[in-house]
Design a protein around this motif. Sequence first.
Motif, short mmCIF file in Angstrom:
data_model
loop_
_atom_site.label_atom_id
_atom_site.label_comp_id
_atom_site.label_asym_id
_atom_site.label_seq_id
_atom_site.Cartn_x
_atom_site.Cartn_y
_atom_site.Cartn_z
N GLU A 19 1.05 -0.82 -0.46
CA GLU A 19 0.09 -0.15 0.32
C GLU A 19 0.66 1.22 -0.28
OE1 GLU A 19 -3.28 2.15 3.03
OE2 GLU A 19 -2.78 0.01 2.81
N GLY A 20 2.03 1.70 1.49
CA GLY A 20 2.72 2.29 1.14
C GLY A 20 4.04 2.45 -0.44
N LEU A 21 3.88 1.43 -1.08
CA LEU A 21 4.57 1.51 -2.25
C LEU A 21 3.79 2.34 -3.57
CD1 LEU A 21 6.51 -2.05 -2.94
CD2 LEU A 21 7.64 0.85 -2.87
N ARG A 22 2.13 1.60 -3.31
CA ARG A 22 1.16 2.26 -4.55
C ARG A 22 1.26 4.00 -4.43
NH1 ARG A 22 -0.51 -2.01 -6.73
NH2 ARG A 22 -1.05 -3.85 -5.93
N THR A 23 1.55 4.72 -2.88
CA THR A 23 1.30 5.91 -2.89
C THR A 23 2.80 6.38 -3.44
OG1 THR A 23 2.21 5.73 -0.55
CG2 THR A 23 -0.61 6.07 -0.84
N LEU A 24 3.65 5.35 -3.08
CA LEU A 24 5.02 6.34 -4.02
C LEU A 24 5.17 6.03 -5.83
CD1 LEU A 24 7.12 5.52 -0.10
CD2 LEU A 24 6.35 7.58 -1.19
N TYR A 26 4.78 6.91 -8.05
CA TYR A 26 5.20 8.09 -8.95
C TYR A 26 6.00 8.40 -8.58
CZ TYR A 26 5.24 11.45 -4.99
OH TYR A 26 5.84 12.14 -3.87
N ARG A 27 6.76 8.08 -8.12
CA ARG A 27 8.22 8.53 -7.72
C ARG A 27 9.36 7.29 -8.27
NH1 ARG A 27 9.56 12.98 -3.33
NH2 ARG A 27 11.72 10.67 -3.31
N GLY A 28 8.62 6.54 -8.86
CA GLY A 28 9.55 4.88 -9.60
C GLY A 28 8.29 4.99 -9.45
N TYR A 29 9.09 3.60 -11.23
CA TYR A 29 7.54 2.96 -11.51
C TYR A 29 8.29 1.79 -12.23
CZ TYR A 29 8.27 6.88 -15.51
OH TYR A 29 9.37 7.90 -15.41
N THR A 68 10.55 1.69 -4.19
CA THR A 68 10.49 1.68 -5.77
C THR A 68 11.10 2.61 -6.39
OG1 THR A 68 8.80 2.22 -7.74
CG2 THR A 68 8.66 3.65 -5.83
N ARG A 69 11.96 2.06 -8.02
CA ARG A 69 12.98 3.12 -8.08
C ARG A 69 12.26 3.64 -9.68
NH1 ARG A 69 16.78 0.13 -11.93
NH2 ARG A 69 18.77 1.66 -11.80
N TRP A 70 13.16 4.25 -9.77
CA TRP A 70 13.54 5.35 -11.37
C TRP A 70 14.63 5.45 -11.31
CZ3 TRP A 70 11.60 11.24 -11.58
CH2 TRP A 70 12.13 11.52 -13.14
N ALA A 71 14.37 4.44 -12.87
CA ALA A 71 16.24 4.05 -12.99
C ALA A 71 17.01 5.00 -13.61
CB ALA A 71 16.14 3.25 -14.01
N THR A 72 18.04 6.20 -12.72
CA THR A 72 18.69 6.92 -13.59
C THR A 72 20.36 6.31 -13.48
OG1 THR A 72 19.05 7.18 -10.76
CG2 THR A 72 17.61 8.72 -12.36
N HIS A 73 20.50 5.72 -13.08
CA HIS A 73 21.59 4.62 -12.99
C HIS A 73 22.09 2.89 -13.35
CE1 HIS A 73 23.87 8.28 -11.04
NE2 HIS A 73 24.67 7.84 -11.29
#
Length: 146
Positions: A19-24, A26-29, A68-73
């Motif tokens: 549930e916590g990841l679902r709220t976040l 947008y920060r990393g998909y 949850t990750r948004w891949a930058t590297h």
Amino acid sequence: MCGIFGYVGTRTATPLLLEGLRTLEYRGYDSAGIFVPGYGAVKAVGPIDELAKKITTTIPGTTGIAHTRWATHGANTQENCQPILMPTGVFSFLCHNGMVQQVGTGWGGETRSDTVILAGKLKDAKTPLDLINLFTAISGKNAFVV
């Protein structure tokens, strides 16, 4: 940027972590994972729904961390999903939010994430001074959970 969510309490952690990841999300998909001490990690490339599909039974622990990750590297691969489990050393796992600027300047290769590279360096830390020296050497804006 990434998102980190943790829970410590008396309720079963897994549903709360998802549930916590679902709220976040947008920060990393790009990928997501959870770690529950004593039960291990579950990680998946893709959105939170891909992680949820992998959790077929409730993990009974009451403490956990999720990322949850948004891949930058580094590539968007299973290896680069977080939490990164530490193979040896004092720490069990590493979650990281931000960018380690040293990646690509002698700290590591192009396919591994900055967090995987940092985990390799962190596993060699034996004393609090080792940790202070390692984290002081990092450039950029970062948050770490170990």
